[in-house]
Scaffold this active site. Structure first.
Site, PDB file in Angstrom:
ATOM      1  N   ASP A 354      46.200 -38.193 106.333  1.00  0.00           N
ATOM      2  CA  ASP A 354      45.913 -38.550 107.713  1.00  0.00           C
ATOM      3  C   ASP A 354      46.040 -40.051 108.015  1.00  0.00           C
ATOM      4  OD1 ASP A 354      44.884 -36.010 106.962  1.00  0.00           O
ATOM      5  OD2 ASP A 354      43.814 -35.871 108.842  1.00  0.00           O
ATOM      6  N   GLU A 492      50.596 -25.526 106.716  1.00  0.00           N
ATOM      7  CA  GLU A 492      49.842 -24.901 105.618  1.00  0.00           C
ATOM      8  C   GLU A 492      49.838 -23.382 105.671  1.00  0.00           C
ATOM      9  OE1 GLU A 492      46.011 -26.883 105.664  1.00  0.00           O
ATOM     10  OE2 GLU A 492      46.870 -28.446 104.391  1.00  0.00           O
TER      11      GLU A 492
HETATM   12  C1  BGC Z   1      45.788 -30.070 108.167  1.00  0.00           C
HETATM   13  C2  BGC Z   1      46.278 -31.227 107.328  1.00  0.00           C
HETATM   14  C3  BGC Z   1      45.288 -32.372 107.447  1.00  0.00           C
HETATM   15  C4  BGC Z   1      43.900 -31.919 107.075  1.00  0.00           C
HETATM   16  C5  BGC Z   1      42.875 -33.006 107.214  1.00  0.00           C
HETATM   17  C6  BGC Z   1      44.377 -29.709 107.776  1.00  0.00           C
HETATM   18  O1  BGC Z   1      43.907 -28.715 108.616  1.00  0.00           O
HETATM   19  O2  BGC Z   1      46.615 -28.947 107.996  1.00  0.00           O
HETATM   20  O3  BGC Z   1      47.550 -31.631 107.759  1.00  0.00           O
HETATM   21  O4  BGC Z   1      45.675 -33.424 106.617  1.00  0.00           O
HETATM   22  O5  BGC Z   1      43.546 -30.849 107.915  1.00  0.00           O
HETATM   23  O6  BGC Z   1      42.837 -33.502 108.511  1.00  0.00           O
END
Ligand code: BGC
Length: 802
Positions: A354, A492
C-alpha cells in the site's frame, strides 16, 4: 459544514466501532482508538492502543495445522476514567441510553488541531444530572505523551463524586472478530512497585515472544481538593479519587500518560523514562498548545485545497489519519506503514504494497518520511535475499505481508465467515510487491533528486529486486520470450487455474510489464550514480556484465498476453467463464466479497472473469501513458491509441471492488477517459471509510492506502503532476465539480511551489528564496521557472504531455 470537523451528535452503539476508528488519535509513534474512556472491550467498544513497529508472534493450531501469526500488539489502555455520584452507578453510556437517561452525547474531532472532544449530559438512576466535557490529545509534539482532560459539572445536585483513573494492561488482541479463535494474549504482565509520587501510576508489561518491554505511566491531577487512594492489581493500576461536587461548579480531572518501550532511543530504561515524562509533562493546556503548534506546522506543509467543502473535509480527514500513522516521529523507528494504520487490528498491522498509494503524497511534502519508509524496506533486504535464495532464486524477494523482521507474514489459512471454513491462503504469491518497492524508490528519487539515498540504499534495492525478477523469468525458446509462472497479480480473487490444485498463475500482465520497466529503471539507477559509487555497488553486489546483459534481454523480451484487443490479466484469462453479474447482484445485493459468496456456494472466482480489484488496470495507474507505451513498444507489442479506453471498458464491469484500493484506481484511470464516471467513483473512494462502505471493516482499522490514495489522486491526477526526467510535468484532469484546486508542494529541494489549477487556467509559482530554477513541462511547452517567478497558461484539456 466545517472542513475541519468530524462530528457525531448522538451516541449510537452500532456505529461505535466505526467512530472509534475514525476518531483515533495518533502521532506516528503510538495511536489510541477514539473509544470512550470509561469503556472496555465488550463488543460495542474497543479501546485499542498500538505502538508503531511493536509486533509479537504467537502460535496456534488451526484446521489441523500449526500456524503462527505476528500481530501489531494491542498495548495497555491509558484511557480508563470512570466516575459516579456516590451511591449511584458508574457512568455507562450504554446503560444510560437503554434506560433513557443519556440526555445528550456529542463527539467532535478537530482535524486541524488533533483534539477529540466529547460532551455528555447524563442523569443517574437517582435523578442526578451531570454534565461532562472531555478533551483528548495524543501529542504530536512529544510522541510519548497523551492527555485526557475531563470537566464535570453536577448540574442539579451536590455531594461526593468518585472517580477512577487507571492504566489497564489486562488487554488482548481481540479487535477483529474473525481472528478471535486465534490466541491474542501478547502481553506478559510485570510486577512493579507503585511510584513514590502519589500522583503517578506505572504499569509495565512485555510482549510474549518479541520481548519488547513496555512502560506506561500516568499522572492524575484534580482541580479541587480530593481524597486520593491508589489500587494496584495484576495488570491494572488506578487512582481512586473522591471529590465534593457542588451544584453548578465545574471541576477538572487531568490525566497525562507517557508511553515508552525498550525499542526507544535515548533512554536508559523505559519504566524510568515513562515515569519521568509523566512527572515532568506540563498541564493539559500547555501540552495542547504545543500539540496544536505541531499540527499547525504539519498542515502548513500539506496545502491542498478544493472549492468543494465536503470533498475538502474528507480529504482533510484522510491527510489527518495518514500523518497520524506516519509522522516525523516514526522516521527513526524503522517501521513500515501498516495497511490499516494505528487504528485497529485488521491485517494484524502488517505492511503490504500500500505504500504505492501512500508515498507520492508524502514525497512531495515530507520527503524525510517517505525516505524512512523506503529505509524500512532497505533494512529488510537481507530477509528478502534469504527468501529469494530459499525459493531458488537470486536477488531479493520481498514478502507480500511484512512486519518486524521482513519475513513473509501472510497468513497460511484464512477464514471465510460466510461458510465458516478455514481455507488455504496463497496471496503470498503476489510477487509484484517487490516491483512496487523498486518502483517507489525510483519515484522518490525522481521527485527529490536524493542521489545520496539512491547511491547508498535505493539503487541496491532496485538492483536486487531486478535480479530477483530476472531470475524468476524463464526463457521460452519457442517464442523467444521470457515468462513468469506461478504468481498472483493484485487481484486476489484469482490464485489458481480452475480445477488445478497447484496455486499460481502464469504471466500476470501487471507483473510482467512492470518487471520489464523495473529492470530498465534499475539499470538507469546504476547509470546515474557517480562513477565510483557505481563501481563500488557493482563490486558489492557482484553484479557482472553477463547479469546486466540478462537484465537488458529480459526487459526487451518479457511476454505479455493479449486477448480481444486488450491486455489479458494472465495467460488463460480469456478462457474463463463470464459471471452472471446481474444474477449475483440480485441474489446478494453487495457482491464485493464475491470470493466468500462463491466459496460458500462450493464454487470459486478462479472460474470466472471476475476480479476483486484493478489488476491489468494497475498498469495505467503506476505508469504514465507515455511510459507504458514505451515499455510495450520496447517489448515489440504494437497497440493502437485506444488501448486504455478498450482495456478500461473491458475490465471495469468485470471488477467488484472487493478492495478499497479498487475504486481509487478506477477513478484515476477513468479521469483520463470519462470525467463524469470518474467523479462518481472518486466520490465512492472518498466515502469508503467515512461511511464504512466495506461494511464493518473500517471499525477494524482505516484503509490507509485508499485514504492517502484519494489525496494523491487530487494531486497527481486532478492537478496532473508528474515528476519525470528532472521536470515537473503537468497534465491536469480537473473534474467539472471542482472550480479551483490549489496545492503547495516540495520538489527537488524546493520548499515552496504553489500550483493553482482552474477549469480555464493553470498557474505555478516558485516562492522566492530558492537558489535554482525548476523545469516545468506542459503539453509541448518547456519552461524554466526562477525563484520568485510565476508561470501560467490557459487550460486546454485537449493538450497533453503524454
Ligand atoms: C487488497 C490488497 C491490499 C490489502 C491491504 C487487500 O484487500 O487486496 O491489495 O494491499 O488489502 O490494504
Amino acid at each position: 459544514m466545517d472542513r475541519w470537523i468530524l462530528s457525531y451528535d448522538d451516541y449510537d452503539p452500532d456505529a461505535e466501532g466505526l467512530r472509534e476508528a475514525l476518531c483515533t488519535l495518533a502521532n506516528g509513534y503510538f495511536g489510541t482508538r477514539g473509544a470512550a474512556p470509561e469503556s472496555s472491550a465488550d463488543g460495542v467498544h474497543y479501546p485499542g492502543t498500538y505502538i508503531a513497529g511493536c509486533y509479537d508472534r504467537l502460535s496456534a493450531e488451526i484446521a489441523g495445522r500449526s500456524i503462527d501469526n505476528a500481530d501489531l500488539v494491542n498495548m495497555p489502555n491509558w484511557l480508563p476514567l470512570a466516575f459516579r455520584a456516590a451511591g449511584g452507578e458508574w457512568f455507562d453510556p450504554d446503560r444510560a441510553r437503554r434506560e433513557g437517561r443519556l440526555l445528550s452525547h456529542r463527539q467532535e474531532l478537530d482535524l486541524r488541531r488533533g483534539v477529540l472532544t466529547r460532551l455528555v449530559r447524563v442523569r443517574d438512576a437517582q435523578g442526578r444530572t451531570t454534565r461532562v466535557a472531555q478533551r483528548r490529545i495524543v501529542s504530536m509534539d512529544d510522541p510519548h505523551l497523551a492527555a485526557l482532560e475531563t470537566t464535570i459539572v453536577a448540574e442539579d445536585w451536590s455531594g461526593p463524586m468518585e472517580i477512577v483513573s487507571a492504566l489497564d494492561g489486562r488487554v488482548v488482541n481481540a479487535g477483529v472478530e474473525r481472528y478471535r479463535d486465534l490466541p491474542g494474549e501478547h502481553l506478559t504482565r510485570e510486577k512493579c512497585p507503585e511510584p513514590d509520587d502519589p500522583e503517578l501510576l506505572l504499569l509495565r508489561a512485555s510482549t510474549v515472544s518479541s520481548r519488547i518491554g513496555i512502560a506506561m505511566a500516568a499522572r492524575t491531577r484534580v482541580s479541587v481538593p480530593a481524597e486520593r487512594g491508589r489500587r494496584t492489581e495484576d495488570g491494572w493500576t488506578g487512582h481512586e479519587l473522591t471529590v465534593d461536587a457542588h451544584e453548578g461548579e465545574p471541576f477538572t480531572i487531568e490525566k497525562v500518560a507517557a508511553v515508552y518501550t525498550s525499542r526507544d532511543h535515548a533512554i536508559e530504561e523505559w519504566g524510568g523514562a515513562a515515569l519521568t515524562a509523566a512527572a515532568r509533562a506540563g498541564g493539559f493546556d500547555a501540552l495542547l498548545e504545543r500539540h496544536t503548534l505541531a499540527w499547525c506546522r504539519l498542515w502548513r506543509r500539506c496545502q491542498l485545497s478544493v472549492d468543494h467543502v465536503e470533498v475538502q473535509r474528507i480529504l482533510n480527514l484522510h491527510i489527518f489519519h495518514l500523518l497520524q500513522t506516519v509522522s516525523e516521529h516514526s522516521v527513526d523507528l524503522d517501521v513500515g506503514v501498516p495497511a490499516r494504520g494505528l487504528h485497529g487490528e485488521a491485517y494484524r498491522g502488517h505492511v503490504f504494497w500500500d505504500e504505492l498509494f501512500i508515498l507520492p503524497f508524502l514525497t512531495m511534502r515530507f520527503p524525510e518520511i517517505a525516505r524512512a519508509l523506503l529505509m524500512y524496506r532497505w533494512r529488510r533486504l537481507p530477509a528478502a535475499r534469504r527468501a529469494a535464495a530459499d525459493a531458488g532464486h537470486r536477488g531479493a524477494m520481498y514478502p507480500w505481508q511484512s512486519a518486524a523482521d521482513g519475513r513473509e507474514e501472510t497468513q497460511q489459512v484464512h477464514l471465510n465467515p460466510r461458510s465458516g471454513r478455514w481455507l488455504p491462503d496463497h496471496t503470498h504469491l503476489q510477487r509484484h510487491v517487490g516491483l512496487t518497492v523498486a518502483h517507489n524508490v525510483w519515484r522518490y528519487c525522481e521527485a527529490t533528486d536524493d542521489i545520496d539515498f539512491l547511491s547508498a540504499y535505493g539503487a541496491e534495492i532496485m538492483l536486487e529486486v531486478a535480479r530477483f525478477f530476472a531470475s524468476l523469468a524463464a526463457y521460452e525458446r519457442s517464442t523467444d520470450r521470457y515468462e513468469i509462472h506461478g504468481v498472483m497479480g493484485p487481484d486476489e480473487y484469482h490464485d489458481a487455474y480452475p480445477g488445478r490444485d497447484e496455486p499460481g498463475l502464469n504471466n500476470n500482465a501487471y507483473t510482467n510489464v512492470l518487471t520489464a520497466w523495473v529492470l530498465q529503471r534499475a539499470l538507469d539507477a546504476l547509470n546515474v550514480l557517480p562513477e565510483e559509487r557505481r563501481t563500488e555497488l557493482r563490486e558489492r553486489l557482484a553484479l557482472t556484465r553477463e547479469e546486466i546483459t540478462r537484465f537488458e534481454d529480459v526487459a526487451r523480451k518479457m511476454y505479455v498476453p493479449f486477448h480481444d484487443g486488450v491486455i489479458s490479466q494472465f495467460d488463460g484469462y480469456a478462457d474463463l467463464e463470464e459471471l452472471d453479474w446481474a444474477g449475483y447482484r440480485e441474489r446478494y445485493g453487495d457482491i464485493r466479497r464475491l470470493d466468500r459468496i462463491l466459496e460458500a456456494e462450493g464454487d470459486t472466482p478462479n472460474r470466472y472473469k471476475a476480479s476483486k480489484q484493478a489488476d491489468v488496470l494497475m498498469l495505467f495507474y503506476v505508469l504514465s501513458p507515455g511510459e507504458l507505451d514505451e515499455v510495450l513498444r520496447r517489448l515489440g507489442y504494437e497497440h493502437g491509441p485506444a488501448l486504455i479506453t478498450r482495456t478500461v471498458g473491458y475490465y471495469l464491469p468485470r471488477t467488484c471492488h472487493g478492495s478499497s484500493l479498487s475504486a481509487l484506481v478506477h477513478a484515476w484511470i477513468l479521469a483520463h477517459v470519462d470525467g463524469e464516471e470518474a467523479w462518481q467513483i472518486f466520490l465512492e473512494a472518498l466515502l469508503s471509510d467515512i461511511t464504512d462502505a466495506q461494511r464493518g471493516t473500517t471499525a477494524e482499522g482505516v484503509h490507509l492506502g485508499a485514504m492517502a490514495g484519494t489525496v494523491d489522486l487530487v494531486q497527481r491526477c486532478h492537478a496532473g503532476i508528474r515528476t519525470r526526467g528532472g521536470a515537473l510535468q503537468l497534465e491536469p484532469h480537473l473534474p467539472p465539480a471542482i472550480g479551483e484546486l490549489r496545492l503547495g508542494l516540495r520538489y527537488r529541494g524546493h520548499w515552496g511551489i504553489d500550483l493553482t489549477c482552474r477549469q480555464d487556467l493553470l498557474r505555478v509559482m516558485l516562492r522566492p528564496g530558492a537558489t535554482f530554477p525548476i523545469r516545468i513541462s506542459y503539453a509541448n511547452e518547456n519552461v524554466e521557472l526562477h525563484p520568485g517567478g510565476s508561470w501560467e497558461t490557459p487550460l486546454d484539456h485537449g493538450r497533453t504531455t503524454g
